[in-house]
Enzyme design. Structure first.
Site, mmCIF file in Angstrom:
data_model
loop_
_atom_site.group_PDB
_atom_site.id
_atom_site.type_symbol
_atom_site.label_atom_id
_atom_site.label_comp_id
_atom_site.label_asym_id
_atom_site.label_seq_id
_atom_site.Cartn_x
_atom_site.Cartn_y
_atom_site.Cartn_z
ATOM 1 C CD GLU A 166 10.530 0.678 -22.376
ATOM 2 O OE1 GLU A 166 11.538 1.494 -22.742
ATOM 3 O OE2 GLU A 166 9.875 0.884 -21.260
ATOM 4 C CB SER A 197 3.411 -9.806 19.395
ATOM 5 O OG SER A 197 1.825 -9.504 19.967
#
Length: 767
Positions: free
Chosen positions: A122, A403
């Protein structure tokens, strides 16, 4: 000179037209020539200097005024955040998430490497820089104005001021206050004190505020026991907690890993970590977290899904939502939600015995139901219990859909008027060659010959029957006939996210290697149920705070495919329920359309289906509770294997029957392509090493194949109308993909739950 003329007047010492500008003595200074024309618009250096000095004085005055007027305030309400209340559609309460998980620690309790990781992530120059960085702030503002997204130029001091003293709103007033408070705080508090406050107030996700709570939430240890690798991961979370939680969102692991590497590389650059230690550091996978006790059962899954929806749609950001006080009404209906839980318990969980079978410990279930007409999510099943299984199985995107993807291929074929390799229009009655491992024709990307379930060969069969039996060889060829890229476009149009993992434009796309979520698939099937008209799903009815409503995004509705294409697919999928692999869904007692599917290696079994009123998808998954690895479902619940036509279809049927009880039974209103309304005729399937003759008869010489399609009406073009096959040899093809390519549909067998040939080996899965 005339005496009448006056004597000449001395013009004096000033310059004249005939005088030296320097004056009569040559030593004086004359006036500067007057500036004329456009030169008058150019400021002199005196003007420029005066303006600059004035601006400096003004800025100094404004700075002094701001410094005098802005005081360091007491801690804001975020330190004791309110609860957010989550409600069902009827106003009944689902949960509150107001218990803020925070435990403050001293800086001395936090390992130095963990402190350095936060700085590397940071603010790497925190200890040497001032409280604010005007250059970074200007750069961030410029990038924001240029459309590169909101950029942060805040130092750790500024972030701490925002977290502890101010709010999260993005306003000029707040930024000005943040600026002056940061400067004052930097004069009154040490850098160590500021870093301590920052690490104790920052939000790390999983309802963990502060580094100590985060250490427990992600690794189950106190902050003092964090390793360098773990500290770097927690530091990475500071940037975007939900985006980098690799357990809650496995699909984001690559992004999280990149951020983790960025932190470690920054530590090396600042000489806080040696290069050799950096090389020996491996990514520390977080544990599967436990939710708060108040989030047990389905409550935690719902709350997390709603939070993700709110933040991903930019309704509120994470920090703002975390401050609490919001009243959030969902679209979930309690009756249907309870029905889903009962269906999973009755049809699946009650049949598991974890003391007798270790594989039963790996069984997971997920489900989602959407109203096709409105796009509202009316029920969602995330798992057995949020406090025991943290990941939401309804929203995760790391299992192949198998499928259940095949209907998208058929829809695309009808919508685009696609033809076979020999020019026949693709309809439900079109004949294809269903031979096992038949190489696809017309594909330039290399050799591809997918295996059918259990190696069964069907000969020439119609598209409808190939859908009923989930025949891979037919659908892989159909994907090539339509065009894999076009199939992908149709799937995205129906509702799958554009960035769905493994949504590849190749023949294998038809077999479902894509890893969409249950909720994604429910949205796509809801589009089919709504006659091809797509609307993004919503899980929110309203959001308000202090009586003020928060704006929600408008639902985007559009036509994904024409009605005839969607309705033709619905007609074919009705056959799957009536006489194909999904017959267990008939127990719903209503007209229904659906499709089964199974992931490769049987790691997941699916049933996706719909009635005119409700689209629902159910998946049963295998996952190791310790490692998180996907596992096969072979042997679960004492069965050789679990297929889409088994537990998923049974859960679907019970849920649909209960959820729609009291609702009039309606039939599908379909507008069909020619031939789509014909009833299916089932073929005689032939597995390797078996005979297709009835069991009561002995095969004889007269049972030799006649060359006619088996179990299908005669075609005018006969078997010769099918696409020509390439000669097969025993030589390996270097372009042939690995057997695992292309996903799987390993559960779509004839009886729904088990295969006549018994359990197969993992590599025999339907590709």
């Amino acid at each position: 000179m005339s005496s009448d003329e006056p004597p000449p007047q001395d013009p004096g010492p000033g310059p004249g037209p005939d005088r030296d500008p320097a004056g009569p003595t040559g030593k004086g200074k004359g006036r500067r020539p007057r500036r004329t024309g456009w030169r008058r618009l150019i400021p002199t250096w005196r003007m420029a200097l005066g303006t600059l000095i004035g601006l400096v004085v003004l800025c100094c005055g404004l700075f002094a005024l701001g410094y005098a007027l802005v005081d360091i305030p007491p801690a804001n309400s975020a330190a004791t955040a309110q609860s957010n209340v989550y409600l069902y559609a009827n106003g009944a309460q689902i949960a509150r998430d107001g218990d803020v998980n925070r435990e403050n620690v001293q800086l001395a309790q936090i390992p130095r490497t963990v402190q350095h990781a936060a700085l590397a992530a940071e603010d790497r120059d925190f200890y040497s820089e001032s409280a604010v960085d005007p250059k970074a702030m200007l750069r961030a503002a410029w990038n924001t104005l240029r459309g590169r997204g909101k950029q942060s130029g805040s130092t750790i001091t500024q972030q701490y001021v925002k977290n502890y003293y101010l709010g999260q709103e993005q306003t000029v007033t707040r930024k000005v206050k943040e600026f002056f408070i940061s400067i004052k705080l930097d004069r009154e508090a040490s850098k160590d004190e500021i870093l301590t406050g920052y690490l104790n107030t920052s939000y790390f996700g999983r309802n963990a505020y502060g580094i100590q709570a985060a250490a427990q939430a992600y690794y189950g240890v106190d902050v003092g026991d964090l390793t360098t690798a773990q500290g770097a991961y927690l530091a990475a979370l500071l940037n975007a907690p939900s985006a980098y939680d690799v357990v809650a969102h496995p699909e984001n692991k690559a992004r999280a890993l990149a951020r983790w590497n960025y932190v470690l590389d920054g530590m090396v650059k600042k000489k806080w970590l040696s290069a050799s230690d950096r090389r020996n550091t491996t990514f520390p996978m977080p544990k599967e977290a436990k939710g708060a006790a108040g989030m047990s059962g389905q409550r935690g899954y719902i709350v997390q899904a709603v939070k993700d929806y709110i933040t991903s749609n930019k309704i509120l950001d994470e920090d703002t939502l975390a401050t609490g006080g919001y009243r959030i009404t969902t679209t979930l209906q309690k009756k249907k939600q309870d029905a889903f839980v009962d269906a999973v318990d009755d049809q699946l969980m009650s049949r598991l015995d974890t003391s007798a079978r270790d594989v039963d410990k790996n069984v997971r279930a997920g489900g989602a139901a959407i109203d096709p007409a409105t796009g509202r999510v009316v029920a969602m099943y995330g798992g057995v219990d949020y406090t025991k299984q943290y990941v939401n199985n309804a929203t995760r995107r790391d299992y192949q859909v198998g499928s259940t993807f095949k209907p998208f291929v058929l829809t695309s074929a009808v919508a685009d008027g696609s033809t076979t390799q020999d020019g026949r229009t693709i309809t439900p009655d079109t004949l294809y060659d269903g031979t096992d491992k038949r190489p696809v024709q017309g594909w330039d990307g290399g050799y591809y010959a997918p295996e059918n379930e259990d190696g069964v060969s069907y000969g020439d069969i119609t598209v409808r029957t190939a859908t009923d039996r989930s025949v891979n060889s037919v659908y892989a060829q159909m994907a090539v006939d339509v065009g894999p890229a076009e199939v992908k476009r149709t799937a995205v149009g129906l509702g799958l996210p554009e960035n769905t993992p493994d949504l590849t434009a190749s023949p294998s796309i038809a077999l479902g290697p894509a890893t969409a979520s249950v909720l994604d698939m429910a949205e796509a099937y809801a589009t089919l149920a709504h006659h091809g008209r797509h609307g993004t799903y919503t899980i929110l009815a309203s959001v308000s705070k202090d009586g003020e409503k928060v704006g929600l995004p408008e639902r985007d509705t559009r036509r994904a495919v024409d009605r005839e294409a969607a309705d033709t697919t619905t007609s074919v999928l009705r056959s799957v329920v009536d006489s194909g692999t999904g017959t267990a869904a008939r127990a719903a007692g209503r007209p229904a359309a659906g499709k089964t599917g199974t992931a490769e290696e049987d790691t997941a079994a699916w049933f996706a289906g719909y009635t005119p009123e409700l689209a629902t998808v159910v998946a049963v998954m295998g996952q190791d509770p310790q490692s998180g690895a996907h596992t096969s479902l072979y042997g679960a619940a004492g069965l050789p294997r679990i297929n889409g036509g088994g537990f998923p279809a049974q859960i679907w049927a019970q849920f649909t029957r209960t959820a729609l009880s009291g609702t009039p039974v309606g039939d599908f209103d379909l507008e069909l392509e020619e031939g789509a309304g014909q009833p299916p005729l089932l073929p005689t399937a032939t597995a390797p090493g078996t005979s297709s003759a009835p069991a009561s008869e002995e095969p004889s010489a007269s049972d030799e194949p006649s060359g006619e399609p088996t179990g299908e009406p005669a075609s005018p073009t006969d078997a010769s109308s099918r696409p020509p096959e390439s000669p097969q040899t025993d030589e390996p093809d270097p372009d042939r993909p690995d057997e695992g390519d292309g996903g799987g549909d390993g559960g779509d067998v004839l009886n729904g739950l088990t295969s006549p040939s018994g359990p197969r080996s993992p590599r025999a899965a339907d590709r």
